[in-house]
Design an enzyme around this catalytic site. Structure first.
Site, PDB file in Angstrom:
ATOM      1  N   ASP A  79      36.470  35.319  37.079  1.00  0.00           N
ATOM      2  CA  ASP A  79      37.415  36.418  37.094  1.00  0.00           C
ATOM      3  C   ASP A  79      37.904  36.768  35.689  1.00  0.00           C
ATOM      4  OD1 ASP A  79      39.470  38.162  38.529  1.00  0.00           O
ATOM      5  OD2 ASP A  79      40.806  36.810  37.433  1.00  0.00           O
ATOM      6  N   GLU A  88      33.456  39.179  35.536  1.00  0.00           N
ATOM      7  CA  GLU A  88      34.222  40.423  35.466  1.00  0.00           C
ATOM      8  C   GLU A  88      34.795  40.511  34.062  1.00  0.00           C
ATOM      9  OE1 GLU A  88      38.091  42.551  37.583  1.00  0.00           O
ATOM     10  OE2 GLU A  88      38.061  40.390  37.216  1.00  0.00           O
TER      11      GLU A  88
END
Length: 574
Positions: free
Chosen positions: A254, A289
């Protein structure tokens, strides 16, 4: 690299070895059911002790002020993030082999366990795996399950990154879900958060302040000091733990743009990827990401993936969203002026080189399966005040045309749970925090939207209200409706076509495979020269028939009445 993990309680035939990095304190006690034991100092702030504490034993660490804290590398908590940790075993009788699939075959289904089924558990999710396999999904991506404060949340506020949250079931039941997914031919990725700790239950600052970087804050909490070797080991070993102890096929990391490591000779993300590749003797898919649009982490060496496998392509989504909805507030503003050309560039080259602050790296040299495209995901729905999906924001026919574009592109497609039957239930931001923290979360959420003109901030659903969580569940009964069945059939047919005609063309694709062709406004035309031939797409999102560049070969798919009519997408192979 070490034979045993540096952190945590590791059981063996000779006892359980407990270890804690606590450089701020002179002594640490280990609290076991039979009493308290002084831990030994072993250098560089580490405390260690091997004790007779079999699997299932509860324990905690005592600090000099008599405060008892859980193990930050706890594999299991007895109850909450504030209570005792439990010695846990990683043993499991794995019954099924992992699917023998290449990454280019990936079709990702993003899933939040708590809202995926009415029960919100790993066991309930197992019952839905045949649905995913029949749909044509090949990868189940699970939102973070690391233990966070409260009994509900997205998972991005975890404070015990090694401990699966008991709200969804036991670690053993999570392993059963992964094993069952493999039985259905599905790879499994776990979302992990290495950029911050959540606000409830993080005690590291009480005994290891050097874990954090005093010069840096993330949008969600204190920045982390990755250059410190114990900190570095904490996260690298966490990646290995999820991959090896849970037999995962990979991870989704993330917001790595906030995993900033300027003080190390080699940034932690590179070290992490290298160690995973060197120590796990099987294919592992590491996806990221990162709104910087950098490419150095995803470079390929022929068919070999030295570091990261693929990257979420926000550029593709942002441009597509503006085209479908006309919305230009927030981060969509950077795509407002010319979303058509930005989407076309993203289709052909991966990134449109926007990234954070309008910057980024050219990416056309990367193969198409580096880029993970999506029309929506948990963020792009849930970060909206009302959590609306595109099914209630966009024209239905144009959305269908874009769904075909997503699923038949040579990039890796990702769909969010419920997309396959055109779910209309919202996916809202929710959390289970109580007391003053809960009030602060509610107030902070509403402040985010106080400048929006289309609604009042007081209308924003309260994230800590249990009803907000309940409203975010997908409705499986809609899949049985006439409209739901039609949407499912459409998705299934597209994914069969992808598997049979497009996936075999992707291997061997070289650099700069995409070519942008000139097209009228609100239309796009791209040709990809793939390893197995040429793939061409022509899409018209305008209100009038358009004269699009001709395409050679066999027409393999048409959404709409004819190529070039409004709300049409057509694909050819030659």
């Amino acid at each position: 690299m070490t034979d045993l993990p540096t952190w945590g309680a590791i059981p063996s035939d000779t006892g359980t070895r407990f270890r804690l990095w606590a450089p701020d304190v002179p002594e640490v006690g280990l609290c076991l059911p039979d009493g308290e034991h002084d831990m030994k100092t072993v250098g560089d702030g580490w405390f260690e002790l091997t004790a007779d504490a079999p699997v299932g034993t509860e324990y905690a660490f005592r600090l000099p002020d008599n405060h008892r804290v859980p193990d930050p590398a706890s594999r299991l908590q007895a109850e909450t993030v504030h209570g005792t940790s439990v010695v846990a075993s990683s043993a499991h009788d794995w019954r099924h082999d992992r699917p023998d699939r290449g990454w280019h075959e990936a079709v990702i289904y993003e899933c939040h366990i708590g809202t995926f089924t009415p029960e919100g558990t790993y066991r309930a999710a197992i019952e839905k795996l045949p649905h995913l396999a029949d749909l044509g999904v090949t990868v189940l991506e699970i939102l973070p399950v690391a233990h966070f404060g409260g009994d509900r949340g997205w998972g991005y506020d975890g404070v015990l990154p090694y401990a699966p949250h008991p709200a969804y079931g036991t670690p053993e039941e999570l392993r059963e879900l992964i094993d069952a997914a493999h039985a259905h031919g599905l790879m499994v990725l776990m979302d992990v958060v290495y950029n911050h700790f959540g606000p409830d239950g993080n005690y590291l600052h009480m005994y290891a302040s050097r874990f954090f970087d005093p010069e840096r804050q993330t949008p969600w909490g204190a920045g982390i000091a990755y250059a410190a070797e114990p900190v570095r080991r904490f996260f690298i070993e966490n990646a290995l733990y999820w991959i090896r102890d849970f037999n995962l096929d990979g991870l989704r990391l993330d917001a790595i743009d906030h995993v900033r490591d300027p003080h190390s000779d080699t940034e932690i993300l590179i070290d992490l990827a290298r160690e995973v590749r060197a120590t796990v003797d099987r294919p592992v898919h590491l996806t990221t990401e990162d709104n910087r649009n950098v490419t150095h982490l995803h470079a390929r060496d022929g068919d070999r993936v030295p570091l990261m496998t693929a990257e979420w392509n926000d550029d593709w989504h942002n441009a597509a969203h503006v085209l479908l909805t006309g919305e230009t507030e927030g981060y969509y503003d950077a795509y407002a002026d010319d979303p058509t050309s930005l989407l076309v560039r993203s289709m052909a080259e991966g990134f449109s080189t926007r990234g954070a602050g309008g910057k980024g790296s050219p990416s056309g040299h990367l193969p198409p399966d580096v880029f993970i495209d999506f029309l929506q995901n948990h963020d792009q729905i849930g970060n909206r005040a009302m959590g609306e999906r595109l099914t209630v924001l966009a024209d239905h026919d144009r959305l269908r045309a874009m769904q075909a574009l997503l699923l038949l592109s040579p990039h890796v497609p990702m769909i969010f749970m419920g997309d396959e039957w055109d779910e209309t239930n919202p996916f809202l931001f929710f959390a289970g925090f109580e007391g003053e923290l809960g009030k602060a979360v509610t107030q902070g959420r509403r402040r985010e939207f106080e400048h929006f003109k289309s609604f009042s901030a007081s209308d924003v659903p309260d994230p800590v209200d249990p009803k907000t969580f309940e409203r975010s569940r997908i409705d499986w009964s809609k899949a049985e409706s006439e409209a739901g069945q039609a949407a499912l059939a459409r998705h299934r047919e597209l994914l069969i076509l992808r598997r049979e005609r497009i996936v075999p063309m992707i291997p061997g694709t070289g650099s700069d495979c995409g070519t942008m062709l000139k097209a009228p406004a609100l239309c796009f035309a791209v040709d990809w020269q793939l390893g197995g031939g040429r793939l061409s797409v022509r899409t018209n999102l305008s209100d009038a028939k358009a004269d699009l560049p001709p395409a050679d070969g066999d027409l393999i798919h048409l959404t709409g009445d004819a190529p070039g009519v409004p709300a049409s997408t057509a694909f050819w192979i030659s």
